[in-house]
Scaffold this motif. Structure first.
Motif, PDB file in Angstrom:
ATOM      1  N   ILE A  78       2.218 -71.306   7.822  1.00 55.28           N
ATOM      2  CA  ILE A  78       1.235 -72.351   7.533  1.00 55.28           C
ATOM      3  C   ILE A  78      -0.018 -72.133   8.367  1.00 55.28           C
ATOM      4  CG2 ILE A  78       0.780 -74.835   7.607  1.00 55.28           C
ATOM      5  CD1 ILE A  78       3.865 -75.186   7.233  1.00 55.28           C
ATOM      6  N   ALA A  79       0.158 -71.857   9.662  1.00 54.10           N
ATOM      7  CA  ALA A  79      -0.995 -71.664  10.543  1.00 54.10           C
ATOM      8  C   ALA A  79      -1.815 -70.446  10.138  1.00 54.10           C
ATOM      9  CB  ALA A  79      -0.531 -71.520  11.993  1.00 54.10           C
ATOM     10  N   THR A  80      -1.153 -69.383   9.705  1.00 52.11           N
ATOM     11  CA  THR A  80      -1.875 -68.184   9.270  1.00 52.11           C
ATOM     12  C   THR A  80      -2.719 -68.483   8.035  1.00 52.11           C
ATOM     13  OG1 THR A  80      -0.138 -66.754  10.159  1.00 52.11           O
ATOM     14  CG2 THR A  80      -1.609 -65.795   8.513  1.00 52.11           C
ATOM     15  N   ALA A  81      -2.132 -69.152   7.061  1.00 43.49           N
ATOM     16  CA  ALA A  81      -2.882 -69.499   5.850  1.00 43.49           C
ATOM     17  C   ALA A  81      -4.019 -70.474   6.171  1.00 43.49           C
ATOM     18  CB  ALA A  81      -1.941 -70.095   4.807  1.00 43.49           C
ATOM     19  N   PHE A  82      -3.778 -71.412   7.067  1.00 41.06           N
ATOM     20  CA  PHE A  82      -4.819 -72.357   7.483  1.00 41.06           C
ATOM     21  C   PHE A  82      -5.960 -71.593   8.162  1.00 41.06           C
ATOM     22  CE2 PHE A  82      -6.945 -75.481  10.047  1.00 41.06           C
ATOM     23  CZ  PHE A  82      -6.775 -76.692   9.406  1.00 41.06           C
ATOM     24  N   SER A  83      -5.627 -70.667   9.042  1.00 48.04           N
ATOM     25  CA  SER A  83      -6.634 -69.865   9.741  1.00 48.04           C
ATOM     26  C   SER A  83      -7.512 -69.094   8.759  1.00 48.04           C
ATOM     27  CB  SER A  83      -5.938 -68.891  10.699  1.00 48.04           C
ATOM     28  OG  SER A  83      -6.830 -67.943  11.227  1.00 48.04           O
ATOM     29  N   LEU A  84      -6.896 -68.484   7.764  1.00 45.83           N
ATOM     30  CA  LEU A  84      -7.663 -67.763   6.742  1.00 45.83           C
ATOM     31  C   LEU A  84      -8.561 -68.704   5.959  1.00 45.83           C
ATOM     32  CD1 LEU A  84      -4.885 -65.385   5.363  1.00 45.83           C
ATOM     33  CD2 LEU A  84      -6.986 -64.664   6.520  1.00 45.83           C
ATOM     34  N   SER A  85      -8.071 -69.913   5.705  1.00 49.28           N
ATOM     35  CA  SER A  85      -8.829 -70.867   4.903  1.00 49.28           C
ATOM     36  C   SER A  85     -10.091 -71.353   5.597  1.00 49.28           C
ATOM     37  CB  SER A  85      -7.946 -72.078   4.555  1.00 49.28           C
ATOM     38  OG  SER A  85      -6.839 -71.679   3.789  1.00 49.28           O
ATOM     39  N   VAL A  86     -10.017 -71.523   6.923  1.00 51.48           N
ATOM     40  CA  VAL A  86     -11.165 -72.072   7.661  1.00 51.48           C
ATOM     41  C   VAL A  86     -11.884 -71.015   8.503  1.00 51.48           C
ATOM     42  CG1 VAL A  86     -10.175 -74.382   7.704  1.00 51.48           C
ATOM     43  CG2 VAL A  86      -9.704 -72.819   9.605  1.00 51.48           C
ATOM     44  N   GLU A  87     -11.380 -69.773   8.451  1.00 46.91           N
ATOM     45  CA  GLU A  87     -11.999 -68.640   9.160  1.00 46.91           C
ATOM     46  C   GLU A  87     -12.132 -68.899  10.660  1.00 46.91           C
ATOM     47  OE1 GLU A  87     -15.601 -67.684   6.994  1.00 46.91           O
ATOM     48  OE2 GLU A  87     -14.459 -66.372   5.668  1.00 46.91           O
ATOM     49  N   LEU A  88     -11.017 -69.329  11.250  1.00 44.26           N
ATOM     50  CA  LEU A  88     -10.941 -69.480  12.701  1.00 44.26           C
ATOM     51  C   LEU A  88      -9.881 -68.530  13.250  1.00 44.26           C
ATOM     52  CD1 LEU A  88     -11.103 -73.354  13.210  1.00 44.26           C
ATOM     53  CD2 LEU A  88     -12.888 -71.674  13.743  1.00 44.26           C
ATOM     54  N   PRO A  89     -10.107 -67.969  14.435  1.00 47.56           N
ATOM     55  CA  PRO A  89      -9.120 -67.064  15.043  1.00 47.56           C
ATOM     56  C   PRO A  89      -7.787 -67.772  15.282  1.00 47.56           C
ATOM     57  CG  PRO A  89     -11.230 -66.905  16.188  1.00 47.56           C
ATOM     58  CD  PRO A  89     -11.333 -68.074  15.258  1.00 47.56           C
ATOM     59  N   LEU A  90      -6.712 -67.001  15.195  1.00 51.44           N
ATOM     60  CA  LEU A  90      -5.360 -67.532  15.295  1.00 51.44           C
ATOM     61  C   LEU A  90      -4.642 -66.943  16.502  1.00 51.44           C
ATOM     62  CD1 LEU A  90      -2.884 -69.027  14.022  1.00 51.44           C
ATOM     63  CD2 LEU A  90      -2.424 -66.901  12.771  1.00 51.44           C
ATOM     64  N   CYS A  91      -3.988 -67.807  17.279  1.00 49.59           N
ATOM     65  CA  CYS A  91      -3.123 -67.391  18.381  1.00 49.59           C
ATOM     66  C   CYS A  91      -1.711 -67.882  18.104  1.00 49.59           C
ATOM     67  CB  CYS A  91      -3.610 -67.965  19.712  1.00 49.59           C
ATOM     68  SG  CYS A  91      -5.274 -67.454  20.172  1.00 49.59           S
ATOM     69  N   MET A  92      -0.723 -67.108  18.567  1.00 51.29           N
ATOM     70  CA  MET A  92       0.676 -67.476  18.395  1.00 51.29           C
ATOM     71  C   MET A  92       1.361 -67.589  19.744  1.00 51.29           C
ATOM     72  SD  MET A  92       1.786 -67.873  15.259  1.00 51.29           S
ATOM     73  CE  MET A  92       1.140 -67.592  13.598  1.00 51.29           C
ATOM     74  N   ALA A  93       2.021 -68.712  19.988  1.00 57.50           N
ATOM     75  CA  ALA A  93       2.907 -68.832  21.138  1.00 57.50           C
ATOM     76  C   ALA A  93       4.236 -68.176  20.764  1.00 57.50           C
ATOM     77  CB  ALA A  93       3.114 -70.297  21.499  1.00 57.50           C
ATOM     78  N   ARG A  94       4.778 -67.389  21.690  1.00 51.93           N
ATOM     79  CA  ARG A  94       5.945 -66.565  21.372  1.00 51.93           C
ATOM     80  C   ARG A  94       7.140 -66.960  22.235  1.00 51.93           C
ATOM     81  NH1 ARG A  94       4.193 -62.819  17.940  1.00 51.93           N
ATOM     82  NH2 ARG A  94       1.983 -62.295  17.952  1.00 51.93           N
ATOM     83  N   TRP A  95       8.312 -66.522  21.767  1.00 57.41           N
ATOM     84  CA  TRP A  95       9.570 -66.836  22.455  1.00 57.41           C
ATOM     85  C   TRP A  95       9.965 -65.734  23.428  1.00 57.41           C
ATOM     86  CZ3 TRP A  95      10.173 -71.702  21.315  1.00 57.41           C
ATOM     87  CH2 TRP A  95       9.724 -72.164  20.081  1.00 57.41           C
ATOM     88  N   TYR A  96       9.130 -64.702  23.567  1.00 62.27           N
ATOM     89  CA  TYR A  96       9.410 -63.595  24.490  1.00 62.27           C
ATOM     90  C   TYR A  96       8.102 -63.196  25.156  1.00 62.27           C
ATOM     91  CZ  TYR A  96       7.536 -61.062  20.495  1.00 62.27           C
ATOM     92  OH  TYR A  96       6.732 -60.645  19.462  1.00 62.27           O
ATOM     93  N   PRO A  97       8.161 -62.641  26.377  1.00 60.42           N
ATOM     94  CA  PRO A  97       6.929 -62.334  27.117  1.00 60.42           C
ATOM     95  C   PRO A  97       6.404 -60.931  26.862  1.00 60.42           C
ATOM     96  CG  PRO A  97       8.823 -62.058  28.540  1.00 60.42           C
ATOM     97  CD  PRO A  97       9.363 -62.518  27.200  1.00 60.42           C
ATOM     98  N   TYR A  98       5.079 -60.774  27.091  1.00 60.47           N
ATOM     99  CA  TYR A  98       4.461 -59.466  27.232  1.00 60.47           C
ATOM    100  C   TYR A  98       4.051 -59.315  28.696  1.00 60.47           C
ATOM    101  CZ  TYR A  98       3.783 -59.145  22.138  1.00 60.47           C
ATOM    102  OH  TYR A  98       3.958 -59.086  20.801  1.00 60.47           O
ATOM    103  N   ASP A  99       4.138 -58.131  29.226  1.00 59.25           N
ATOM    104  CA  ASP A  99       3.712 -57.893  30.602  1.00 59.25           C
ATOM    105  C   ASP A  99       2.218 -57.581  30.610  1.00 59.25           C
ATOM    106  OD1 ASP A  99       3.634 -57.487  33.300  1.00 59.25           O
ATOM    107  OD2 ASP A  99       4.507 -55.473  33.232  1.00 59.25           O
TER     108      ASP A  99
END
Length: 205
Positions: free
Chosen positions: A84-105
């Motif tokens: 839903i957030a990805t489609a919403f982001s495309l619709s309004v042309e705003l950058p998208l960030c995702m909170a994740r369940w695992y870390p990046y170093d």
């Protein structure tokens, strides 16, 4: 704030058509027990059956009625809210960030604790920077645990949550009040439901 915003959403359904389509999804949803709560397995959130484009359009169309709150970035989590957030982001042309369940170093990663209807542990956020104005998009507001964790992550990053939208609200689990009491954020929801062992009841708006 005006609800009229520019959108790239193709074949945007009317509000009544969008709402009727989502009502159908939830009336047909399978109910299962998730810990101490009943929850649904459904097309929109679980892709059971596979998510039809018209249902995703309906969900985004409903969320778009609230506008973008002047946000410069969209935030969601990588699980059920992601489509839903990805489609919403495309619709309004705003950058998208995702909170994740695992870390990046990597530098700048924000870690917060989370306790939701489905999961207890940690949530990791990247891409939100100091001074950002963030709109959080979710599929479902249940106990409010995931929403609270994302709001806390945004604040920890030095950014501001300007709005929060969930397409579905499971009213009995009191997520709206939990989020409000802990963060002061008034989560906007499109369709309110009650889930019991007997099935899903669509509540009057």
């Amino acid at each position: 704030m005006s609800n009229v915003i520019k959108t790239n959403l193709k074949i945007k359904p009317s509000i009544s058509d969008a709402r009727n389509a989502l009502h159908e999804v939830y009336r047909n949803a399978r109910v299962v027990r998730s810990g101490k709560h009943f929850t649904t397995v459904n097309e929109l959130c679980d892709q059971v059956p596979a998510l039809r484009p018209e249902i995703l359009r309906a969900a985004v169309s409903e969320a778009l009625e609230f506008g973008t709150f002047g946000a410069n970035k969209i935030l969601s989590e990588e699980d059920k809210g992601a489509a839903i957030a990805t489609a919403f982001s495309l619709s309004v042309e705003l950058p998208l960030c995702m909170a994740r369940w695992y870390p990046y170093d990597i530098p700048g990663q924000i870690k917060v604790e989370i306790k939701s209807e489905y999961f207890s542990g940690s949530l990791y956020m990247n891409g939100i920077e100091r001074g950002d104005k963030v709109l959080i998009i979710e599929d479902t507001l249940s106990t409010g645990g995931t929403m609270i964790a994302m709001i806390e992550a945004v604040i920890k990053a030095g950014a501001e949550v300007v709005g929060a939208i969930a397409v579905i609200e499971k009213v009995a689990n009191e997520g709206h009040d939990n989020v409000w009491l802990k963060t002061g954020i008034d989560v906007k929801t499109c369709i309110k439901i009650d889930v019991t062992e007997a099935g899903v009841e669509i509540l009057e708006e």
